[in-house]
Design a protein around this motif. Structure first.
Motif, short mmCIF file in Angstrom:
data_model
loop_
_atom_site.label_atom_id
_atom_site.label_comp_id
_atom_site.label_asym_id
_atom_site.label_seq_id
_atom_site.Cartn_x
_atom_site.Cartn_y
_atom_site.Cartn_z
N ARG A 1 92.21 90.38 87.99
CA ARG A 1 92.48 88.74 88.44
C ARG A 1 91.35 88.40 87.86
NH1 ARG A 1 97.32 86.41 90.63
NH2 ARG A 1 99.09 88.05 90.66
N SER A 2 90.84 87.28 87.71
CA SER A 2 89.59 86.27 88.62
C SER A 2 89.72 85.60 89.28
CB SER A 2 89.91 85.02 86.52
OG SER A 2 90.65 84.09 86.70
N LEU A 3 88.60 84.95 89.74
CA LEU A 3 88.51 84.63 91.03
C LEU A 3 89.48 83.59 91.67
CD1 LEU A 3 87.50 84.54 94.11
CD2 LEU A 3 85.28 83.08 93.54
N ASP A 4 89.72 82.66 90.19
CA ASP A 4 90.97 81.21 90.48
C ASP A 4 92.24 81.63 89.94
OD1 ASP A 4 90.14 82.48 87.87
OD2 ASP A 4 89.53 80.30 86.60
N GLN A 5 92.40 83.28 90.27
CA GLN A 5 94.12 83.43 89.92
C GLN A 5 94.30 84.25 90.98
OE1 GLN A 5 93.67 85.62 86.61
NE2 GLN A 5 94.09 82.97 85.08
N LEU A 6 93.55 83.35 92.50
CA LEU A 6 94.21 84.35 94.13
C LEU A 6 95.40 83.88 93.56
CD1 LEU A 6 91.00 82.96 95.73
CD2 LEU A 6 91.10 85.02 94.73
N ALA A 7 96.30 85.42 94.11
CA ALA A 7 97.95 85.16 95.03
C ALA A 7 98.16 84.62 96.05
CB ALA A 7 98.54 87.09 95.12
N SER A 8 97.05 84.16 96.80
CA SER A 8 97.41 83.59 97.87
C SER A 8 97.61 81.45 97.63
CB SER A 8 96.11 83.71 99.11
OG SER A 8 95.02 82.76 97.95
N GLY A 9 97.14 80.89 96.14
CA GLY A 9 96.99 79.91 95.53
C GLY A 9 95.75 79.13 96.42
N GLY A 10 94.90 79.64 96.74
CA GLY A 10 93.08 79.27 97.24
C GLY A 10 92.12 79.15 95.92
N ARG A 11 91.46 78.58 96.67
CA ARG A 11 90.19 78.05 95.89
C ARG A 11 89.58 79.08 95.68
NH1 ARG A 11 92.47 74.66 91.96
NH2 ARG A 11 93.18 73.46 92.01
N GLY A 12 89.04 80.00 95.20
CA GLY A 12 87.66 81.33 96.08
C GLY A 12 86.96 80.14 95.26
N LEU A 13 85.50 80.52 96.21
CA LEU A 13 84.22 79.86 95.99
C LEU A 13 83.51 81.45 95.79
CD1 LEU A 13 84.28 78.04 98.90
CD2 LEU A 13 84.98 77.00 95.97
N ARG A 14 83.89 82.69 95.87
CA ARG A 14 82.79 83.54 96.29
C ARG A 14 83.60 84.63 96.15
NH1 ARG A 14 77.65 82.71 100.07
NH2 ARG A 14 76.76 81.00 98.51
N ILE A 15 82.88 85.68 95.80
CA ILE A 15 83.26 87.20 95.87
C ILE A 15 81.99 88.37 96.99
CG2 ILE A 15 84.81 86.77 94.49
CD1 ILE A 15 83.44 89.18 92.67
N TYR A 16 81.78 89.16 97.24
CA TYR A 16 81.14 89.70 97.72
C TYR A 16 81.45 91.05 97.16
CZ TYR A 16 78.83 86.66 101.17
OH TYR A 16 78.18 84.81 101.48
N ARG A 17 80.72 92.04 96.64
CA ARG A 17 80.71 93.45 96.23
C ARG A 17 79.51 94.04 95.85
NH1 ARG A 17 82.82 92.38 89.98
NH2 ARG A 17 84.48 91.64 91.60
N GLY A 18 80.00 95.18 96.72
CA GLY A 18 78.20 95.93 97.27
C GLY A 18 77.47 95.70 97.66
N ALA B 1 82.99 87.32 89.01
CA ALA B 1 84.09 87.08 89.78
C ALA B 1 85.38 86.30 88.45
CB ALA B 1 83.59 85.76 90.37
N ARG B 2 84.79 87.08 86.64
CA ARG B 2 85.87 86.73 86.31
C ARG B 2 87.14 88.27 86.15
NH1 ARG B 2 82.69 84.28 80.96
NH2 ARG B 2 81.20 83.04 81.87
N LYS B 3 86.61 89.07 86.95
CA LYS B 3 87.69 90.26 87.10
C LYS B 3 87.22 91.17 88.32
CE LYS B 3 88.71 94.43 84.89
NZ LYS B 3 88.25 95.72 83.75
#
Length: 351
Positions: free
Chosen positions: A302-319, A330-332
């Motif tokens: 999913r994308s960052l704006d489709q979180l199962a928690s219902g929260g608003r995704g702001l940032r991801i950390y990858r590697g 953040a789109r996938k």
């Protein structure tokens, strides 16, 4: 077989269990107990001296003050040699009604003292050592000043069990305050390897450092990183020039309260409600809260704006690299991603 430096330290170190600060000093407690016991004995001596006519000495038939003291001590301690005995009805009544209750009270005082200073303390030391031996996934707070105390209060407010928090500080009054909050405490020097080994620093979930001085905090960070290479460390640094040094020492997060205050001030200049919202995000008592968590299995793809928690995704950390919600990464969401989101407090309590 080659051992790591940490293993050598553990072999050479003498284990020291966690300690609880005593609200009542040992010497004061012991003095109070003994003083009460001697006061009761003195009362019995006085009663026996007043009623010495009802006592009989089988040795010389004369009751002196020394005989009264002697009879009192063997009577209170239930030794009872029989060389001095109450013979009148009044003396026997005094022994039954006055001396016997005092005798029982004195015995309780001495038995209670033995329990308090021998059995109970030995048991408490053993119990704390057992708790300490099993410490894992705990939060270690090094320094319980203004920032450290506030951090502990916030952790507890966010649902952290105080029994999972270990506080180390060299000041007795701060240790007492941390104990009152329900935390495990140890009075000691957080820059000392032995002190950190005693709280199983390598098994900690996170370490919070707030020593009050930047040089001391950086030294603590260096010591913790040496003993626990993989444990996350957050440190409070008050001078901007020292922030880089703290990161080079091994801190994962460097918090500068002066800089944060400046951010709030600058935010308030840009809008009347920006500073309020930033403070709302930082505190558990607000309407919203920042939350960091690993991506769940159902969110992968999913994308960052489709979180199962219902929260608003702001940032991801990858590697180890951050990506904002507007970036292509953040789109996938992918396995291993860490998500930083804004959730409302009802969602926080539900979690």
């Amino acid at each position: 077989m080659n051992r790591k430096p940490n293993d050598k330290l553990k072999l050479q170190h003498r284990f020291q269990p966690l300690r609880r600060a005593s609200k009542w000093p040992i010497w004061a407690d012991l003095t109070t107990r003994l003083g009460l016991a001697f006061l009761l004995v003195a009362i019995v001596v006085l009663v026996h001296w007043i009623d010495r006519a009802g006592l009989k000495d089988t040795h010389d038939g004369h009751i002196s003050f020394l005989d009264v003291v002697y009879f009192t001590m063997i009577s209170v301690t239930t030794t009872g040699f029989g060389d001095i005995a109450p013979v009148s009805d009044r003396s026997r009544l005094i022994e039954a009604v006055i001396v016997t209750p005092i005798r029982i009270a004195v015995l309780f005082i001495f038995v209670g003292t033995a329990y308090q200073f021998a059995i109970k303390r030995t048991w408490e030391k053993w119990r704390m050592a057992r708790i300490q031996a099993k410490l894992t996934d705990h939060c270690v707070v090094l320094g319980y000043g203004t920032s450290g105390a506030e951090a502990v209060r916030e952790l507890i407010a966010r649902g952290t069990d105080p029994a999972c928090i270990v506080v180390i500080d060299a000041a007795r009054n701060r240790i007492n305050a941390a104990e009152a909050a329900g935390c495990n405490v140890m009075e000691g020097d957080a820059t000392n390897d032995d002190t950190l080994l005693d709280v199983r620093i390598g098994e900690a979930r996170t370490v919070l450092v707030s020593a009050g001085r930047d040089d001391t905090s950086i030294l603590i960070v260096l010591t913790v990183r040496h003993l626990a290479p993989h444990v996350p460390i957050s440190v409070v640094i008050r001078t901007q020039d020292n922030e880089l040094l703290a990161r080079q020492a091994g801190a994962n997060n460097v918090i500068n309260p002066v800089s944060f205050t400046g951010l709030l001030l600058a935010g308030s200049a840009q809008g009347a409600h920006v500073a309020d919202y930033m403070a709302d995000l930082a505190a558990v008592g607000g309407k919203v809260q920042l939350k960091e968590r690993p991506v769940s299995a159902e969110e992968i793809g999913r994308s960052l704006d489709q979180l199962a928690s219902g929260g608003r995704g702001l940032r991801i950390y990858r590697g180890g690299k951050p990506y904002g919600f507007w970036e292509d990464e953040a789109r996938k969401l992918e396995p291993g991603d860490t998500i930083v989101e804004v959730v409302n407090c009802e969602t926080c309590e539900a979690d």
